[in-house]
Design a protein around this motif. Structure first.
Motif, mmCIF file in Angstrom:
data_model
loop_
_atom_site.group_PDB
_atom_site.id
_atom_site.type_symbol
_atom_site.label_atom_id
_atom_site.label_comp_id
_atom_site.label_asym_id
_atom_site.label_seq_id
_atom_site.Cartn_x
_atom_site.Cartn_y
_atom_site.Cartn_z
ATOM 1 N N ILE A 124 -9.644 -44.515 90.584
ATOM 2 C CA ILE A 124 -8.932 -45.437 89.680
ATOM 3 C C ILE A 124 -8.742 -46.771 90.399
ATOM 4 C CG2 ILE A 124 -6.701 -45.901 88.578
ATOM 5 C CD1 ILE A 124 -6.574 -43.004 87.756
ATOM 6 N N GLY A 125 -9.147 -47.815 89.734
ATOM 7 C CA GLY A 125 -9.074 -49.143 90.352
ATOM 8 C C GLY A 125 -10.431 -49.638 90.815
ATOM 9 N N THR A 126 -11.382 -48.689 90.949
ATOM 10 C CA THR A 126 -12.720 -49.126 91.357
ATOM 11 C C THR A 126 -13.786 -48.729 90.333
ATOM 12 O OG1 THR A 126 -12.986 -47.115 92.676
ATOM 13 C CG2 THR A 126 -12.271 -49.090 93.840
ATOM 14 N N ARG A 127 -13.524 -47.660 89.558
ATOM 15 C CA ARG A 127 -14.497 -47.214 88.560
ATOM 16 C C ARG A 127 -13.810 -46.970 87.240
ATOM 17 N NH1 ARG A 127 -18.166 -42.447 91.130
ATOM 18 N NH2 ARG A 127 -19.580 -43.808 92.246
ATOM 19 N N GLU A 128 -14.470 -47.388 86.164
ATOM 20 C CA GLU A 128 -13.827 -47.165 84.862
ATOM 21 C C GLU A 128 -14.002 -45.724 84.392
ATOM 22 O OE1 GLU A 128 -15.475 -48.736 81.255
ATOM 23 O OE2 GLU A 128 -17.026 -49.764 82.385
ATOM 24 N N THR A 129 -14.922 -44.980 85.018
ATOM 25 C CA THR A 129 -15.077 -43.551 84.727
ATOM 26 C C THR A 129 -14.804 -42.810 86.036
ATOM 27 O OG1 THR A 129 -16.786 -44.155 83.150
ATOM 28 C CG2 THR A 129 -16.645 -41.834 83.715
ATOM 29 N N PRO A 130 -13.547 -42.505 86.333
ATOM 30 C CA PRO A 130 -13.220 -41.954 87.653
ATOM 31 C C PRO A 130 -13.572 -40.461 87.795
ATOM 32 C CG PRO A 130 -11.221 -42.359 86.375
ATOM 33 C CD PRO A 130 -12.365 -42.748 85.501
ATOM 34 N N ARG A 131 -13.949 -40.078 89.005
ATOM 35 C CA ARG A 131 -14.266 -38.669 89.279
ATOM 36 C C ARG A 131 -12.960 -37.863 89.309
ATOM 37 N NH1 ARG A 131 -18.499 -36.042 91.976
ATOM 38 N NH2 ARG A 131 -19.512 -38.039 92.400
ATOM 39 N N PRO A 132 -12.866 -36.755 88.552
ATOM 40 C CA PRO A 132 -11.608 -35.982 88.543
ATOM 41 C C PRO A 132 -11.235 -35.483 89.936
ATOM 42 C CG PRO A 132 -13.015 -35.310 86.715
ATOM 43 C CD PRO A 132 -13.839 -36.229 87.573
ATOM 44 N N ASN A 133 -9.945 -35.495 90.206
ATOM 45 C CA ASN A 133 -9.410 -35.006 91.468
ATOM 46 C C ASN A 133 -8.834 -33.605 91.203
ATOM 47 O OD1 ASN A 133 -7.790 -34.433 93.688
ATOM 48 N ND2 ASN A 133 -7.118 -36.543 93.951
ATOM 49 N N VAL A 134 -9.663 -32.599 91.442
ATOM 50 C CA VAL A 134 -9.291 -31.227 91.072
ATOM 51 C C VAL A 134 -8.061 -30.770 91.849
ATOM 52 C CG1 VAL A 134 -10.109 -28.832 91.014
ATOM 53 C CG2 VAL A 134 -11.691 -30.707 90.499
ATOM 54 N N ASP A 135 -7.987 -31.147 93.127
ATOM 55 C CA ASP A 135 -6.877 -30.671 93.975
ATOM 56 C C ASP A 135 -5.521 -31.152 93.461
ATOM 57 O OD1 ASP A 135 -8.675 -29.429 95.527
ATOM 58 O OD2 ASP A 135 -8.733 -30.971 97.097
ATOM 59 N N ILE A 136 -5.457 -32.411 93.054
ATOM 60 C CA ILE A 136 -4.145 -32.937 92.634
ATOM 61 C C ILE A 136 -3.736 -32.334 91.289
ATOM 62 C CG2 ILE A 136 -4.950 -35.061 91.489
ATOM 63 C CD1 ILE A 136 -2.110 -35.374 93.772
ATOM 64 N N ILE A 137 -4.720 -32.071 90.437
ATOM 65 C CA ILE A 137 -4.390 -31.438 89.142
ATOM 66 C C ILE A 137 -3.933 -29.995 89.381
ATOM 67 C CG2 ILE A 137 -5.385 -30.669 86.939
ATOM 68 C CD1 ILE A 137 -6.945 -33.344 86.897
ATOM 69 N N HIS A 138 -4.566 -29.321 90.329
ATOM 70 C CA HIS A 138 -4.139 -27.966 90.694
ATOM 71 C C HIS A 138 -2.698 -28.001 91.209
ATOM 72 C CE1 HIS A 138 -3.819 -24.415 93.383
ATOM 73 N NE2 HIS A 138 -4.465 -23.831 92.389
ATOM 74 N N ARG A 139 -2.417 -28.965 92.072
ATOM 75 C CA ARG A 139 -1.077 -29.087 92.645
ATOM 76 C C ARG A 139 -0.029 -29.356 91.554
ATOM 77 N NH1 ARG A 139 0.803 -32.168 97.914
ATOM 78 N NH2 ARG A 139 3.004 -32.320 97.393
ATOM 79 N N LEU A 140 -0.393 -30.200 90.616
ATOM 80 C CA LEU A 140 0.528 -30.536 89.525
ATOM 81 C C LEU A 140 0.834 -29.303 88.669
ATOM 82 C CD1 LEU A 140 1.990 -32.678 87.735
ATOM 83 C CD2 LEU A 140 -0.169 -32.950 86.511
ATOM 84 N N LEU A 141 -0.230 -28.617 88.239
ATOM 85 C CA LEU A 141 -0.022 -27.502 87.302
ATOM 86 C C LEU A 141 0.639 -26.302 87.985
ATOM 87 C CD1 LEU A 141 -3.338 -27.720 85.224
ATOM 88 C CD2 LEU A 141 -1.072 -28.542 84.599
ATOM 89 N N THR A 142 0.234 -25.997 89.212
ATOM 90 C CA THR A 142 0.875 -24.862 89.898
ATOM 91 C C THR A 142 2.327 -25.208 90.237
ATOM 92 O OG1 THR A 142 -0.040 -25.644 91.996
ATOM 93 C CG2 THR A 142 -1.221 -23.858 90.884
#
Ligand code: SF4
Length: 544
Positions: free
Chosen positions: A238-256
């Motif tokens: 985010i901030g460098t690409r308009e189609t950002p690569r998903p960050n699986v680890d942070i989403i895992h951390r959020l949901l768990t």
């Protein structure tokens, strides 16, 4: 000082605050008032409609329904209502929410109505930051800082306990980040989100903390809804690409993290997703989709920002995803999410929307959108919803839409897509759990499950509202399903309810009532005509 915080409801592309939802914006504003050392009286516009007083020394009204939808209950505040409230109020009036900048919306294709003459101050950026500064004798238009965001999200949680839907049905909309990664190119022509600039992301721990605090207060329904794309949350691009690569680890951390602090959560849903992100990074997107289906609850919808299947319109408006990318995203989400979940609905499905009134639109746009939906149907892919709407002119003038062609298209979608899709999604006999019965219309009762884009459920008979029932499906409309409370008690059910049972009809229903009570199904069989299959009824009923 006592400030009244009037919740006139928000309905924006990336935030919903119409009951049973409560938006984060009103919670932040309450947090800012308390943080500034003052008291906050929370009122919803529906409470005011029912006669509740507005007692504060100052009034902060929050509203912003630029894309007003169709609501089962809880209409956003209208211009006329706001006019009446401000005329009667004795004290300074501040308006917050997107209406402060753009006016109060009143339908797709029509410019919102400006309200500056009704207010003393319009908080055109963040109302929470504005009121906080005002309470410190400073006038400033600004965004909240990250520290304030963290502080006010927690300080304002208590306001949920004063929401009319608390505790049983209130659904807290939670913000994960603001802004759109596509700000780099200016974003989609009709959308306000990129105007924020570089997106600001909340740390997962802050979101978990806010959710946990709301959970401790008694909230059991949540949606991670305030973001332009859930799959992009926490992406390093985010901030460098308009189609950002998903960050699986942070989403895992959020949901768990949420599930650990809120173990008996009843609903955890998401909202928006960018199909271009899913199609560009299918491996990461598949992992995120698996996380969503594992840690969120069933009946979940990833609303894909598609807008059109017409490349000419897409190019003219710098829209985010190609039709091919959207189709790839629909396939991927179906592969992983379409199995039935614990509440009778699929775990996760895509939703799509078509937007009309965009520059570049022509008769070919209708053809392309039809062809796209034909492919979806041919491949037997599931969509939770097909939303068709007209742009609200905020960033630019709308293009002229052929309204007759639009009407024909809507009807075609209803007959060719919506009803067959519902029949596939929840076939007759499916049991939907925990449908909250909300209103009566004529002899019918309407309700919904709590969550994101819930199906409208109609019981074709009067039933008590204000409580949850399981519903077994008997028929499908275009955008709603019909069913009966399950299991139906033969010995107490009304004539209307018995009539709604499959193969019963009015005459047999009357016969059932005449012979009541029944000790068992064989007694009931004896009372019925020989052609009637009583055994089949036991799938729908019980004898109380
Ligand atoms: S992708 Fe387009 S519609 Fe979605 S938030 Fe960004 S600019 Fe708005």
């Amino acid at each position: 000082m006592l400030l009244t915080l009037l919740d006139g409801y928000v309905d924006e592309p990336s935030c919903l605050g119409v009951p049973p939802y409560i938006s984060p914006y009103v919670r932040y504003a309450a947090g800012a008032i308390v943080d500034a050392g003052h008291r906050c009286q929370y009122r919803t516009i529906d409470q005011w409609r029912k006669g509740a007083s507005i007692d504060g020394n100052a009034l902060l009204a929050m509203t912003g329904a630029l894309v007003p939808g169709r609501y089962l209950r809880g209409m956003p505040m209208s211009y006329n209502e706001f006019h009446r409230i401000t005329a009667a109020f004795n004290g300074p009036v501040i308006l917050g929410g997107s209406s402060a900048k753009h006016g109060i919306g009143h339908g797709g294709g029509r410019a919102p109505r400006q309200v500056h003459d009704l207010v003393d101050y319009a908080a055109e950026k963040d109302a929470d930051a504005f009121i906080y500064d005002l309470l410190h004798d400073t006038l400033r238009q600004r965004h909240r800082t990250k520290k304030e965001w963290k502080r006010w999200a927690i300080a304002g949680t208590d306001v949920v306990t004063r929401h009319p839907d608390f505790p049983d049905t209130v659904l807290a909309e939670i913000e994960t980040y603001r802004g759109c990664p596509r700000y780099l190119t200016g974003g989609c022509s009709f959308c306000m989100e990129p105007l924020y600039g570089r997106p600001e992301t909340r740390p997962a721990d802050d979101i978990v903390e806010e959710t946990a605090r709301l959970y401790e207060l008694g909230v059991r329904h949540f949606r991670l809804g305030c973001q332009s794309c859930f799959y992009s949350y926490g992406s390093r691009d985010i901030g460098t690409r308009e189609t950002p690569r998903p960050n699986v680890d942070i989403i895992h951390r959020l949901l768990t993290g949420i599930r650990a602090r809120a173990p008996d959560i009843k609903v955890l849903h998401i909202d928006n997703a960018n199909p271009a992100v899913i199609a560009t990074y299918p491996d990461e997107a598949a992992e995120v989709t698996r996380l969503i289906t594992r840690f969120c609850t069933a009946g979940n919808t990833a609303a894909l920002g598609m807008e059109t299947a017409d490349e000419a319109v897409r190019t003219a408006n710098d829209l985010n995803a190609t039709p091919q990318q959207t189709m790839t995203a629909i396939r991927l989400i179906n592969d992983i999410g379409a199995r039935q979940g614990e509440n009778g609905m699929p775990r996760l499905l895509p939703g799509i929307n078509f937007l009309y009134g965009l520059p570049g639109e022509s008769s070919i746009t209708f053809q392309k959108n039809r062809a796209f939906l034909h492919t979806v149907m041919r491949e037997r892919l599931l969509l939770r919803r097909v939303n068709i709407r007209q742009t609200v002119p905020v960033r630019s003038e709308p293009a002229a839409t052929d309204t007759a062609a639009l009407k024909t298209f809507k009807q075609w979608v209803n007959e060719t897509v919506n009803r067959p899709m519902l029949q596939q999604l929840v076939p007759i006999g499916t049991v939907l759990k925990d449908v909250y019965l909300e209103i009566h219309q004529g002899n019918h009762t309407f309700g919904r499950q709590i969550g994101s884009y819930p199906l409208l459920v109609c019981l074709p008979y009067p039933a008590e509202t204000g409580h949850f029932v399981d519903v077994k499906i008997t028929g499908h409309g275009y955008r709603s399903i019909t069913g009966i409370a399950y299991p139906l008690d033969i010995n107490t059910a009304s004539l209307h309810a018995l009539t709604a049972l499959p193969s019963v009809g009015e005459k047999r229903a009357a016969r059932i009532i005449t012979g009541r009570p029944y000790a068992d199904m064989s007694e009931l069989a004896d009372a019925m005509d020989p052609e009637f299959d009583t055994a089949a009824l036991s799938d729908w009923c019980r004898l109380g």
